[in-house]
Scaffold this motif. Structure first.
Motif, short mmCIF file in Angstrom:
data_model
loop_
_atom_site.label_atom_id
_atom_site.label_comp_id
_atom_site.label_asym_id
_atom_site.label_seq_id
_atom_site.Cartn_x
_atom_site.Cartn_y
_atom_site.Cartn_z
N LEU A 185 -6.40 0.34 7.10
CA LEU A 185 -5.71 -0.89 6.89
C LEU A 185 -5.52 -1.97 7.81
O LEU A 185 -5.47 -3.16 7.66
N GLY A 186 -5.16 -1.33 9.11
CA GLY A 186 -4.99 -2.07 10.14
C GLY A 186 -5.97 -3.22 10.55
O GLY A 186 -6.07 -4.29 10.77
N LYS A 191 0.76 -1.14 0.00
CA LYS A 191 0.05 -0.07 -0.10
C LYS A 191 0.74 1.13 -0.05
O LYS A 191 1.94 1.16 0.42
N VAL A 233 3.27 -6.90 5.25
CA VAL A 233 2.84 -5.74 4.54
C VAL A 233 3.95 -4.73 4.07
O VAL A 233 5.17 -4.86 4.59
N PRO A 276 -3.85 4.04 7.48
CA PRO A 276 -3.31 3.23 8.27
C PRO A 276 -4.20 2.42 9.10
O PRO A 276 -3.86 1.31 9.47
N VAL A 302 -0.77 -0.06 11.15
CA VAL A 302 -1.24 -1.00 10.39
C VAL A 302 -1.11 -2.46 10.88
O VAL A 302 -1.95 -3.54 10.94
N LYS A 303 0.11 -2.79 11.64
CA LYS A 303 0.13 -4.29 12.33
C LYS A 303 -0.70 -4.34 13.53
O LYS A 303 -1.32 -5.28 13.94
N TRP A 360 3.39 4.55 10.93
CA TRP A 360 2.17 3.93 9.97
C TRP A 360 2.36 2.40 10.00
O TRP A 360 1.33 1.93 10.28
#
Length: 314
Positions: free
Chosen positions: A275-276, A257, A291, A272, A307-308, A303
């Motif tokens: 997306l997470g 991404k 990712v 983010p 996300v994680k 970021w």
């Protein structure tokens, strides 16, 4: 990748600089290859005042692979040119520093500005591999973007990538060096390319490729990949779990991404935090690949932390 590079002016001089590095024998050393999920950050744009070659470690905590962009068939450009121009002892010191922090250093080849298929793939692969060996890197990423060719000349790009990958592996053995590819999402859709695109490449040489940094962006309006459903479940055959159904190992499918909308030309951005939530759903569905972000500094520790989330074991 959408390149935000400041210029290609360093290419020729840096190519000459890289040639001055003593030739290295294939298989001479073992590079750092991460196990488990891959968290990949590309670096192409100028860092700070332009004097830095790599993103500072304290700004990319949470990533375990840095992909420097780009290595062209004519020589290194952008951040790769700066890496090649460093004295050998400084490169080795940086590699040790980043490897000790759990970060592998990889060079990304081609990108959006290069169409290499007119050149012999064996010759190109040997040149790319020699650069990896000569300049103290952990591996190579293939960012092949010949969009018109794969539609207009069925099988040509697929055969070229197959030979390129096979030759790279002869010089950069599996388990000792990283070899990743960075295709766009639709290239895993069975009907998108007459020659099969990456469905064919994966069948031919997928066992030689460590993982795919899939570019799930620049594909608006369709499939877009701008929500969890099109990213994971329903994108005409090119979402994560559809690609798995097409026969590709789901844990090689790294979700790529953009860091911000500045890093794309045609959609695909997901913030983010959102997306997470997609990543969490993917993990719950049996995916654990990792990712990718294009690019630093727009994607950084903040970021990747967002996300994680808590989706991956510490």
């Amino acid at each position: 990748m959408f390149s935000t590079s400041f210029s290609r002016l360093f290419t020729l001089c840096s190519a000459l600089a890289s040639l001055s590095v003593g030739l290295a024998a294939p298989h001479a050393r073992r590079a750092q290859v991460p196990s488990g999920p891959k968290f990949v950050i590309y670096t192409d744009a100028q860092i700070g005042d332009g004097s830095s070659v790599l993103p500072p470690l304290d700004q990319i905590q949470g990533f375990n692979v840095v992909n420097m962009a780009f290595l062209l068939t004519s020589g290194p450009a952008d951040q790769v040119a700066k890496w090649a121009a460093l004295p050998a002892d400084q490169r080795q010191q940086l590699k040790q520093q980043y490897n000790s922090a759990g970060v592998s250093l990889v060079v990304s080849a081609f990108g959006e500005t290069e169409h290499p298929t007119s050149q012999d793939p064996t010759t190109v692969a040997n040149s790319l591999a020699q650069f990896v060996l000569n300049t103290d890197l952990d591996g190579i990423d293939i960012d092949y973007e010949e969009f018109e060719l794969v539609v207009q000349q069925p099988g040509v790009g697929e055969a070229w990538l197959t030979t390129l990958t096979q030759t790279l592996r002869q010089q950069l053995p599996q388990g000792q060096f990283i070899l990743s590819h960075a295709p766009v999402g639709p290239w895993f859709q069975p009907t998108f390319c007459p020659g099969g695109c990456y469905i064919t490449v994966d069948k031919n040489v997928g066992s030689l490729i460590d993982w795919y940094n899939i570019q799930f962006y620049n594909q608006s309006p369709s499939p877009g990949y701008e929500d969890c459903n099109t990213l994971l479940n329903s994108a005409g055959g090119s979402s994560i779990f559809e690609i798995q159904k097409n026969g590709v190992d789901v844990n090689k499918l790294v979700i790529g991404k953009p860091g911000t909308t500045a890093d794309i030309t045609n959609g695909g951005f997901i913030d983010p935090a959102t997306l997470g939530t997609c990543v969490q759903q993917a993990v719950q569905g049996g995916w654990n690949a990792g990712v990718m972000a294009f690019q630093f500094p727009h994607a950084d520790t903040n970021w990747i932390t967002a996300v994680k989330g808590s989706s991956f074991a510490a």
